[in-house]
Scaffold this motif. Sequence first.
Motif, PDB file in Angstrom:
ATOM      1  N   ALA A 305       0.700  -1.129  -0.065  1.00 35.91           N
ATOM      2  CA  ALA A 305       0.002  -0.026  -0.127  1.00 35.91           C
ATOM      3  C   ALA A 305       0.904   1.196   0.024  1.00 35.91           C
ATOM      4  O   ALA A 305       2.026   1.221   0.838  1.00 35.91           O
ATOM      5  N   GLU A 306       0.492   2.187  -0.747  1.00 33.41           N
ATOM      6  CA  GLU A 306       1.332   3.413  -0.678  1.00 33.41           C
ATOM      7  C   GLU A 306       0.453   4.640  -0.416  1.00 33.41           C
ATOM      8  O   GLU A 306      -0.867   4.701  -1.005  1.00 33.41           O
ATOM      9  N   TYR A 307       0.941   5.435   0.525  1.00 33.94           N
ATOM     10  CA  TYR A 307       0.245   6.669   0.999  1.00 33.94           C
ATOM     11  C   TYR A 307       0.460   8.034   0.318  1.00 33.94           C
ATOM     12  O   TYR A 307       1.663   8.159  -0.217  1.00 33.94           O
ATOM     13  N   ASP A 308      -0.250   8.869   0.427  1.00 33.16           N
ATOM     14  CA  ASP A 308      -0.127  10.229  -0.070  1.00 33.16           C
ATOM     15  C   ASP A 308       1.178  11.051   0.600  1.00 33.16           C
ATOM     16  O   ASP A 308       1.955  11.752  -0.055  1.00 33.16           O
ATOM     17  N   ASN A 309       1.410  10.494   1.856  1.00 37.17           N
ATOM     18  CA  ASN A 309       2.530  11.028   2.585  1.00 37.17           C
ATOM     19  C   ASN A 309       3.892  10.298   2.330  1.00 37.17           C
ATOM     20  O   ASN A 309       4.900  10.900   2.766  1.00 37.17           O
ATOM     21  N   GLY A 310       3.936   9.431   1.312  1.00 37.00           N
ATOM     22  CA  GLY A 310       5.125   8.868   0.680  1.00 37.00           C
ATOM     23  C   GLY A 310       5.402   7.549   1.320  1.00 37.00           C
ATOM     24  O   GLY A 310       6.589   6.947   1.116  1.00 37.00           O
ATOM     25  N   ILE A 311       4.528   7.154   2.540  1.00 33.20           N
ATOM     26  CA  ILE A 311       5.203   6.063   3.193  1.00 33.20           C
ATOM     27  C   ILE A 311       4.498   4.646   2.316  1.00 33.20           C
ATOM     28  O   ILE A 311       3.375   4.831   1.785  1.00 33.20           O
ATOM     29  N   GLN A 312       5.339   3.584   2.426  1.00 41.92           N
ATOM     30  CA  GLN A 312       4.929   2.546   1.685  1.00 41.92           C
ATOM     31  C   GLN A 312       4.655   1.403   2.909  1.00 41.92           C
ATOM     32  O   GLN A 312       5.593   1.406   3.676  1.00 41.92           O
ATOM     33  N   MET A 313       3.524   0.766   2.854  1.00 39.11           N
ATOM     34  CA  MET A 313       3.285  -0.328   3.786  1.00 39.11           C
ATOM     35  C   MET A 313       2.904  -1.780   3.035  1.00 39.11           C
ATOM     36  O   MET A 313       2.454  -2.076   2.303  1.00 39.11           O
ATOM     37  N   PHE A 314       3.923  -2.521   3.626  1.00 38.46           N
ATOM     38  CA  PHE A 314       4.097  -4.037   3.206  1.00 38.46           C
ATOM     39  C   PHE A 314       3.419  -5.030   4.349  1.00 38.46           C
ATOM     40  O   PHE A 314       3.829  -4.805   5.407  1.00 38.46           O
ATOM     41  N   THR A 315       2.552  -5.830   3.892  1.00 34.23           N
ATOM     42  CA  THR A 315       1.781  -6.609   4.807  1.00 34.23           C
ATOM     43  C   THR A 315       2.029  -8.221   4.294  1.00 34.23           C
ATOM     44  O   THR A 315       1.767  -8.350   2.923  1.00 34.23           O
ATOM     45  N   SER A 316       2.461  -9.168   5.020  1.00 34.64           N
ATOM     46  CA  SER A 316       2.808 -10.511   4.581  1.00 34.64           C
ATOM     47  C   SER A 316       2.892 -11.433   5.852  1.00 34.64           C
ATOM     48  O   SER A 316       3.518 -10.953   6.770  1.00 34.64           O
ATOM     49  N   GLY A 317       2.387 -12.513   5.585  1.00 33.96           N
ATOM     50  CA  GLY A 317       2.843 -13.693   6.716  1.00 33.96           C
ATOM     51  C   GLY A 317       4.241 -13.997   6.423  1.00 33.96           C
ATOM     52  O   GLY A 317       5.016 -14.584   7.358  1.00 33.96           O
ATOM     53  N   GLY A 318       4.785 -13.577   5.566  1.00 35.98           N
ATOM     54  CA  GLY A 318       6.481 -13.742   5.716  1.00 35.98           C
ATOM     55  C   GLY A 318       7.332 -12.910   6.617  1.00 35.98           C
ATOM     56  O   GLY A 318       8.306 -13.300   6.828  1.00 35.98           O
ATOM     57  N   TYR A 319       6.712 -12.007   7.182  1.00 32.52           N
ATOM     58  CA  TYR A 319       7.297 -10.963   8.262  1.00 32.52           C
ATOM     59  C   TYR A 319       6.782 -11.694   9.694  1.00 32.52           C
ATOM     60  O   TYR A 319       5.853 -12.236  10.113  1.00 32.52           O
ATOM     61  N   PRO A 320       7.595 -11.252  10.775  1.00 34.01           N
ATOM     62  CA  PRO A 320       7.173 -11.778  12.067  1.00 34.01           C
ATOM     63  C   PRO A 320       5.820 -11.153  12.316  1.00 34.01           C
ATOM     64  O   PRO A 320       5.564  -9.887  11.863  1.00 34.01           O
ATOM     65  N   ASN A 321       5.000 -11.655  13.150  1.00 32.17           N
ATOM     66  CA  ASN A 321       3.943 -11.073  13.600  1.00 32.17           C
ATOM     67  C   ASN A 321       3.802  -9.871  14.338  1.00 32.17           C
ATOM     68  O   ASN A 321       4.264 -10.033  15.650  1.00 32.17           O
ATOM     69  N   GLY A 322       3.761  -8.698  13.971  1.00 33.97           N
ATOM     70  CA  GLY A 322       3.930  -7.356  14.357  1.00 33.97           C
ATOM     71  C   GLY A 322       3.964  -6.226  13.464  1.00 33.97           C
ATOM     72  O   GLY A 322       3.774  -6.474  12.438  1.00 33.97           O
ATOM     73  N   ILE A 323       4.650  -5.026  13.886  1.00 35.13           N
ATOM     74  CA  ILE A 323       4.935  -4.018  13.230  1.00 35.13           C
ATOM     75  C   ILE A 323       6.252  -3.348  13.047  1.00 35.13           C
ATOM     76  O   ILE A 323       6.767  -3.341  14.241  1.00 35.13           O
ATOM     77  N   ARG A 324       6.707  -3.161  12.048  1.00 38.10           N
ATOM     78  CA  ARG A 324       8.284  -2.601  11.967  1.00 38.10           C
ATOM     79  C   ARG A 324       8.312  -1.320  11.373  1.00 38.10           C
ATOM     80  O   ARG A 324       7.741  -1.234  10.217  1.00 38.10           O
ATOM     81  N   TYR A 325       8.399  -0.086  12.029  1.00 37.52           N
ATOM     82  CA  TYR A 325       8.635   1.191  11.674  1.00 37.52           C
ATOM     83  C   TYR A 325       9.893   1.431  11.218  1.00 37.52           C
ATOM     84  O   TYR A 325      10.874   1.367  11.771  1.00 37.52           O
ATOM     85  N   GLU A 326      10.277   1.858   9.682  1.00 40.12           N
ATOM     86  CA  GLU A 326      11.431   2.019   9.361  1.00 40.12           C
ATOM     87  C   GLU A 326      11.422   3.448   8.887  1.00 40.12           C
ATOM     88  O   GLU A 326      10.875   4.143   7.933  1.00 40.12           O
ATOM     89  N   GLY A 327      12.493   4.234   9.569  1.00 44.78           N
ATOM     90  CA  GLY A 327      12.591   5.588   9.044  1.00 44.78           C
ATOM     91  C   GLY A 327      14.223   6.039   8.668  1.00 44.78           C
ATOM     92  O   GLY A 327      14.902   5.066   8.475  1.00 44.78           O
ATOM     93  N   THR A 328      14.507   7.371   8.232  1.00 48.04           N
ATOM     94  CA  THR A 328      15.705   7.468   7.743  1.00 48.04           C
ATOM     95  C   THR A 328      16.754   7.408   8.931  1.00 48.04           C
ATOM     96  O   THR A 328      18.060   7.483   8.527  1.00 48.04           O
ATOM     97  N   GLU A 329      16.430   7.303  10.116  1.00 51.07           N
ATOM     98  CA  GLU A 329      17.447   7.147  11.131  1.00 51.07           C
ATOM     99  C   GLU A 329      17.174   6.119  12.065  1.00 51.07           C
ATOM    100  O   GLU A 329      17.655   6.264  13.388  1.00 51.07           O
ATOM    101  N   GLY A 330      16.716   4.990  11.615  1.00 52.47           N
ATOM    102  CA  GLY A 330      16.489   3.737  12.573  1.00 52.47           C
ATOM    103  C   GLY A 330      15.212   3.007  12.304  1.00 52.47           C
ATOM    104  O   GLY A 330      14.386   3.509  11.478  1.00 52.47           O
ATOM    105  N   TRP A 331      14.884   2.233  13.112  1.00 54.46           N
ATOM    106  CA  TRP A 331      13.532   1.312  13.120  1.00 54.46           C
ATOM    107  C   TRP A 331      13.163   1.036  14.467  1.00 54.46           C
ATOM    108  O   TRP A 331      13.968   1.102  15.399  1.00 54.46           O
TER     109      TRP A 331
END
Length: 456
Positions: A305-331
Amino acid sequence: MQRRDFMKTTALATAAFGFPTIVPASVFGKNAPSNRINIGQIGCGRIAREHDMPGTWQHEMAQFVAVSDVDSKRMTDGKKYIEAYYTKRNGTPYVDIKEYGDYREMLLNKDIDAVVISTPDHWHSQPAMEAALAGKHIYVQKPTSLTIKEGRQLVDVVKKTGVVLQLGTQQRSSEQFRVAAELVRNGRIGKLHTVKIGLPGDPSGPDAPTMPVPSNLNFDMWLGSTPEVPYTEIGVHPQNDYSRPGWLRLENYGAGMITGWGQHHFDSAAWGMDTELTGPRYVEAVAEFPRSGLWNVHGDFMVKAEYDNGIQMFTSGGYPNGIRYEGTEGWIWVSRGNYQASSSDPVAKGNNAKALDASDPKILQSVIGPDEIQLIRSTEHHGNWLGAIQGNNELLSPVEIGHRACSVCLVSHIAMKMGRRLEWDAAKEEFVNDNEANSHLSRPQRRPWGTDYVKV
């Protein structure tokens, strides 16, 4: 019936069972009857017993007074379950829970102030709308709705009536999800650009023979607005226990894990992304669907999913169950850890059991200042709802935010079906120049059930 008459009737009914005719003060605790919130429970299955009933009755301002279920066996079990709790808590035999085979009769009881709706997904929006029209406050399990049209209908009715509706997205009441969202929104990982959500799919299942409908089940009402189909136990819920029901894996009644757990994670992610009242601009997805057997919801999948604010969101069972935020200075990583709302919830294991983590430990030690973004704090989701009813605190998961999170689930599911990139107009709540995709925004409803037939 006035409240004083109701209490008098209750005392007489108690006497009929040979118990004291005076309701002991311990029943009410420090909350006088005039301040108590009388609760009706709609749906007495797994999530009600393991999560919603205990979550509600632990707060002394709440008092269950009625239960409703289309399965009379479960309804009676629910009555006994609540009464046993009050008997143990108060040290006095307690028999006071009224049963309603049809929740609409419950809504006519003016002594009931609020309802908790713990029904299958296809039975969320309609009873919530009718409860709002009856002036009842509402706690309703996620997902908000079966379709985007239903969700908008519910939002409109709640706004019109002014009742307090809380969505059961209880991750918001878990401290780590709030902390993660505050850190992200206050720039502790720089500019957020990517969000990765781990969400499992469901397995395919066996073929299931048609079975006689149990005498304790009103199967026609259980089906509600969905198509009439033959009964089979693994397509509804177990008759002899409260394990995970089979309806969760049938598209007639939901969309699988993309809505079942997806609303939790999409809601929490939107908190950190500052997109709670909007949605993605573009969505594309791939998914595997069963080719045989009764169950037909998605298995392995990937959604972008792509948002107007430039964020891309990927969702899959291939990732650990939870949420990972990634920014220009860390996660920052956030999950429930080993917490379960019900016994069948998927939980993190091994190295993934950590509920909150970051690329640098100093990120998590950062203090949010008084002039920075401060999100609503809640220690228990049902308590936050009850407090909002009494005007003591701000509501954490209101209907519009719940609808928007559910819409991300449903748009993602439609993208799985279409197999191509879709453009979504969140303001109009429709796909851009795509009649085929827009045909999935609603479903035909089987009379007399369904949100289309609720008199607003």
